[in-house]
Design a protein around this motif. Structure first.
Motif, PDB file in Angstrom:
ATOM      1  N   CYS A 255      41.288  32.024  48.535  1.00 26.57           N
ATOM      2  CA  CYS A 255      41.460  32.239  49.959  1.00 26.57           C
ATOM      3  C   CYS A 255      41.821  30.913  50.634  1.00 26.57           C
ATOM      4  O   CYS A 255      41.198  29.883  50.358  1.00 26.57           O
TER       5      CYS A 255
ATOM      6  N   GLN B 212      34.874  37.449  51.474  1.00 20.59           N
ATOM      7  CA  GLN B 212      34.003  36.480  52.136  1.00 20.59           C
ATOM      8  C   GLN B 212      34.306  36.397  53.628  1.00 20.59           C
ATOM      9  O   GLN B 212      33.421  36.447  54.465  1.00 20.59           O
TER      10      GLN B 212
ATOM     11  N   CYS C  70      40.129  39.111  51.933  1.00 20.45           N
ATOM     12  CA  CYS C  70      39.089  38.213  51.431  1.00 20.45           C
ATOM     13  C   CYS C  70      37.724  38.837  51.743  1.00 20.45           C
ATOM     14  O   CYS C  70      37.403  39.102  52.903  1.00 20.45           O
TER      15      CYS C  70
ATOM     16  N   CYS D  33      38.405  30.029  53.023  1.00 14.39           N
ATOM     17  CA  CYS D  33      37.080  29.720  52.487  1.00 14.39           C
ATOM     18  C   CYS D  33      37.120  29.336  51.010  1.00 14.39           C
ATOM     19  O   CYS D  33      36.104  28.960  50.438  1.00 14.39           O
TER      20      CYS D  33
ATOM     21  N   SER E   5      37.272  31.058  48.401  1.00  9.50           N
ATOM     22  CA  SER E   5      36.675  31.951  47.414  1.00  9.50           C
ATOM     23  C   SER E   5      37.795  32.669  46.666  1.00  9.50           C
ATOM     24  O   SER E   5      38.945  32.671  47.096  1.00  9.50           O
TER      25      SER E   5
HETATM   26 ZN   LIG Z   1      38.052  33.717  52.677  1.00  4.24          ZN
END
Ligand SMILES: [Zn+2]
Length: 75
Positions: free
Chosen positions: A61, A36, A34, A64, A66
């Motif tokens: 994810c 992020q 990920c 998070c 994303s």
């Molecule tokens: Zn993430």
């Protein structure tokens, strides 16, 4: 979410996915990078398609939410 219920897989993608042993599939799902979080995470709410001969998983994810993706190259 279980691996067995994958309504968003295309038919060839599903066949490719189901040809992978379950323990390998679980590992593939749980070490997706990920961007992020900046670490490996678990992909959730994923869909699958064949792209350029490889299986492409696209999802979110688990931490998070994303967008994350994983390419599984055909061996
Ligand atoms: Zn993430």
């Amino acid at each position: 979410m279980t691996i067995e219920s994958l309504p968003t897989f295309t038919k060839p993608a599903r066949q490719r996915w189901e040809s992978i042993p379950a323990n390998i599939r679980q590992r593939l799902l749980s070490n997706v990078w990920c961007g992020q979080c900046r670490h490996e995470t678990t992909i959730t709410n994923f869909s699958g398609a064949i792209k350029g001969g490889d299986l492409l998983l696209v999802g979110k994810c688990a931490e998070c939410h994303s967008d994350v993706a994983r390419v599984i190259e055909s061996s």
